[in-house]
Design a protein around this motif. Structure first.
Motif, PDB file in Angstrom:
ATOM      1  N   HIS A   7       0.840  -1.196   0.000  1.00 29.54           N
ATOM      2  CA  HIS A   7       0.000   0.000   0.000  1.00 29.54           C
ATOM      3  C   HIS A   7       0.875   1.245   0.000  1.00 29.54           C
ATOM      4  O   HIS A   7       1.899   1.289   0.682  1.00 29.54           O
ATOM      5  CB  HIS A   7      -0.929   0.028   1.215  1.00 29.54           C
ATOM      6  N   TYR A  44       0.799   5.442   0.615  1.00 22.90           N
ATOM      7  CA  TYR A  44       0.029   6.532   1.209  1.00 22.90           C
ATOM      8  C   TYR A  44       0.727   7.865   0.944  1.00 22.90           C
ATOM      9  O   TYR A  44       1.937   7.979   1.094  1.00 22.90           O
ATOM     10  CB  TYR A  44      -0.120   6.335   2.716  1.00 22.90           C
ATOM     11  N   ARG A  45      -0.061   8.840   0.566  1.00 26.50           N
ATOM     12  CA  ARG A  45       0.432  10.219   0.447  1.00 26.50           C
ATOM     13  C   ARG A  45      -0.438  11.061   1.364  1.00 26.50           C
ATOM     14  O   ARG A  45      -1.667  11.078   1.220  1.00 26.50           O
ATOM     15  CB  ARG A  45       0.330  10.718  -0.993  1.00 26.50           C
ATOM     16  N   ASN A  93      -1.218  10.394   4.281  1.00 23.63           N
ATOM     17  CA  ASN A  93      -2.067   9.405   4.963  1.00 23.63           C
ATOM     18  C   ASN A  93      -3.279   8.973   4.151  1.00 23.63           C
ATOM     19  O   ASN A  93      -4.193   8.330   4.688  1.00 23.63           O
ATOM     20  CB  ASN A  93      -2.514   9.924   6.336  1.00 23.63           C
ATOM     21  N   GLN A  94      -3.299   9.299   2.866  1.00 21.46           N
ATOM     22  CA  GLN A  94      -4.370   8.861   1.969  1.00 21.46           C
ATOM     23  C   GLN A  94      -3.844   7.743   1.073  1.00 21.46           C
ATOM     24  O   GLN A  94      -2.781   7.874   0.465  1.00 21.46           O
ATOM     25  CB  GLN A  94      -4.870  10.019   1.111  1.00 21.46           C
ATOM     26  N   LEU A  95      -4.591   6.643   0.977  1.00 24.33           N
ATOM     27  CA  LEU A  95      -4.192   5.519   0.143  1.00 24.33           C
ATOM     28  C   LEU A  95      -4.264   5.914  -1.325  1.00 24.33           C
ATOM     29  O   LEU A  95      -5.285   6.434  -1.794  1.00 24.33           O
ATOM     30  CB  LEU A  95      -5.101   4.320   0.413  1.00 24.33           C
TER      31      LEU A  95
END
Length: 222
Positions: free
Chosen positions: A143, A145-146, A148-150
């Motif tokens: 996974h 994340y940027r 905290n967004q997938l």
């Protein structure tokens, strides 16, 4: 120099610990409460955070939880004058690196601090990061994340990202990228294919760290 953040509302104890750690060559930053500590943590890359358990407003366990939400790799030691085992259990459940009684001697405290600093966390082994881009890659779950967004990436984009993150500040020729990611002779892959994948990666993750090196390839500069 290793940077340590020490959060405690007892100014006299702060000075004792600061002097102890600085005598060992560490750079120490002090905060009087969790809010001040979070402000420093968001601006400075610390290798270790040491926090008192009992503080006004936000206690050490709440502070630990907030720190872990920002960076689950963070090493946090909780100090306490309490003999309450429940607090220790909660701290370890929240992945505190250690839980130390304030009654411990300074020599014992110092040795346990050195032990935590020398340990590579399991989370760190399973994750790859870019602090500049606020990107983290969970290697086990694949996974990305940027902020905290997938972010959904294709397999080639994912492999490219990992290759760059593991080779930061190194100029990577297109031929080397093709050999690593496409696993074939560079003459069989159109270099524009590489350029298009990197363009898509830049767009999806809003990257500013990948630089084109004219006539050569690319570099992740951080």
């Amino acid at each position: 120099m290793i940077k340590i953040l020490f959060v405690d509302d007892d100014s006299r104890y702060q000075i004792v610990i600061k002097n102890l750690l600085e005598s060992e060559g560490y750079e120490v930053f002090l905060a009087n409460d969790a809010a001040e500590g979070l402000g420093l943590f968001n601006r400075i890359p610390f290798q270790l955070i040491i926090s008192d358990l009992k503080m006004v407003s936000i206690d050490g366990l709440q502070f630990l939880s907030l720190i872990k939400k920002i960076d689950e790799r963070a090493k946090v030691i909780i100090l306490t004058g309490s003999d309450n085992d429940d607090d220790e259990v909660k701290g370890l459940t929240l992945n505190a690196s250690d839980y130390i009684k304030k009654s411990a001697s300074l020599s014992v405290l110092l040795q346990r601090i050195k032990k935590v600093l020398s340990e590579e966390s399991t989370v760190q082994q399973e994750m790859v990061y870019s602090n500049k881009e606020n990107i983290k890659v969970n290697l086990r779950e694949r996974h990305v994340y940027r902020d905290n967004q997938l972010i959904e990436l294709t397999l080639k984009e994912y492999e490219l990202l990992l290759f760059f993150l593991k080779n930061k500040n190194i100029v990577l020729p297109r031929e080397q990228i093709i050999k690593e990611i496409w696993q074939t002779n560079p003459k069989y892959v159109d270099s524009r294919n590489v350029d298009n994948h990197i363009k898509n990666l830049r767009t999806k993750l809003k990257l500013s760290s990948i630089y084109s090196i004219r006539g050569v390839g690319y570099e992740w500069f951080e």
